[in-house]
Design a protein around this motif. Structure first.
Motif, PDB file in Angstrom:
ATOM      1  N   LYS A   1       0.884   4.711  -3.058  1.00  0.00           N
ATOM      2  CA  LYS A   1       0.630   6.120  -2.767  1.00  0.00           C
ATOM      3  C   LYS A   1       1.189   6.982  -3.888  1.00  0.00           C
ATOM      4  O   LYS A   1       2.225   6.691  -4.484  1.00  0.00           O
ATOM      5  CB  LYS A   1       1.251   6.520  -1.433  1.00  0.00           C
ATOM      6  CG  LYS A   1       0.527   5.911  -0.255  1.00  0.00           C
ATOM      7  CD  LYS A   1       1.144   6.356   1.042  1.00  0.00           C
ATOM      8  CE  LYS A   1       0.403   5.734   2.207  1.00  0.00           C
ATOM      9  NZ  LYS A   1       1.044   6.043   3.475  1.00  0.00           N
TER      10      LYS A   1
ATOM     11  N   GLU B   1       0.824  -1.216   0.000  1.00  0.00           N
ATOM     12  CA  GLU B   1       0.000   0.000   0.000  1.00  0.00           C
ATOM     13  C   GLU B   1       0.855   1.261   0.000  1.00  0.00           C
ATOM     14  O   GLU B   1       0.453   2.280  -0.554  1.00  0.00           O
ATOM     15  CB  GLU B   1      -0.968  -0.008   1.179  1.00  0.00           C
ATOM     16  CG  GLU B   1      -0.317   0.169   2.533  1.00  0.00           C
ATOM     17  CD  GLU B   1      -1.322   0.076   3.672  1.00  0.00           C
ATOM     18  OE1 GLU B   1      -0.925   0.403   4.793  1.00  0.00           O
ATOM     19  OE2 GLU B   1      -2.472  -0.329   3.446  1.00  0.00           O
ATOM     20  N   ASP B   2       2.056   1.214   0.586  1.00  0.00           N
ATOM     21  CA  ASP B   2       2.930   2.384   0.567  1.00  0.00           C
ATOM     22  C   ASP B   2       3.415   2.684  -0.844  1.00  0.00           C
ATOM     23  O   ASP B   2       3.625   3.841  -1.216  1.00  0.00           O
ATOM     24  CB  ASP B   2       4.129   2.175   1.488  1.00  0.00           C
ATOM     25  CG  ASP B   2       3.712   2.084   2.952  1.00  0.00           C
ATOM     26  OD1 ASP B   2       2.649   2.650   3.282  1.00  0.00           O
ATOM     27  OD2 ASP B   2       4.439   1.456   3.738  1.00  0.00           O
TER      28      ASP B   2
END
Length: 132
Positions: free
Chosen positions: A55, A51-52
């Motif tokens: 971004k 998920e990082d």
């Protein structure tokens, strides 16, 4: 001495086998207990791990000057011409050197043997180039 029938299994120590089985089960339970401490990170879902990376990049794109920009890739076919191969030999002995016998496909071009003590052909007074 009485003989045992052939269909009976050999005698064994049932108590020793039972102790071995108990020890095996204890080791399995201990390994299962320790697994989450050592390898529990493998249960984390992939989405949570990346998920990082998903971004949005907050850095603004900088426009490079023209002399610093990467030029588009030139196709290889422009520089390298691939000629069709000669026919494949019918025998395995024909495979040895079958491409190097074709004038355009030889590997050694202008190759001359160099020796630290001088060329061997000079000692024998051979010509530098082969004569046909």
């Amino acid at each position: 001495m009485a003989r045992r029938p052939a269909d009976l299994p050999p005698p064994c120590n049932v108590v020793a086998r039972d102790n071995c089985w108990k020890k095996y089960i204890e080791n399995e339970l201990e390994a299962a207990r320790r697994w989450s401490q050592k390898w529990g990170f493998l249960k984390t879902p992939l989405e949570e791990l990346i998920e990082d990376e998903k971004k949005e990049n907050t850095k603004p794109k900088i426009e490079l000057p023209e002399h610093l920009q990467v030029r588009p890739v030139t196709p290889v076919e422009k520089y390298i011409k691939v000629m069709p191969s000669p026919p494949v030999p019918k025998t395995t002995q024909g495979f040895i050197g079958w491409r190097s016998a074709v004038p355009g496909l030889e590997l050694e071009r202008g190759f001359q043997i160099q020796s630290t003590k001088g060329a061997f052909f000079k000692d024998l007074k051979w010509p530098c180039e082969p004569s046909d």
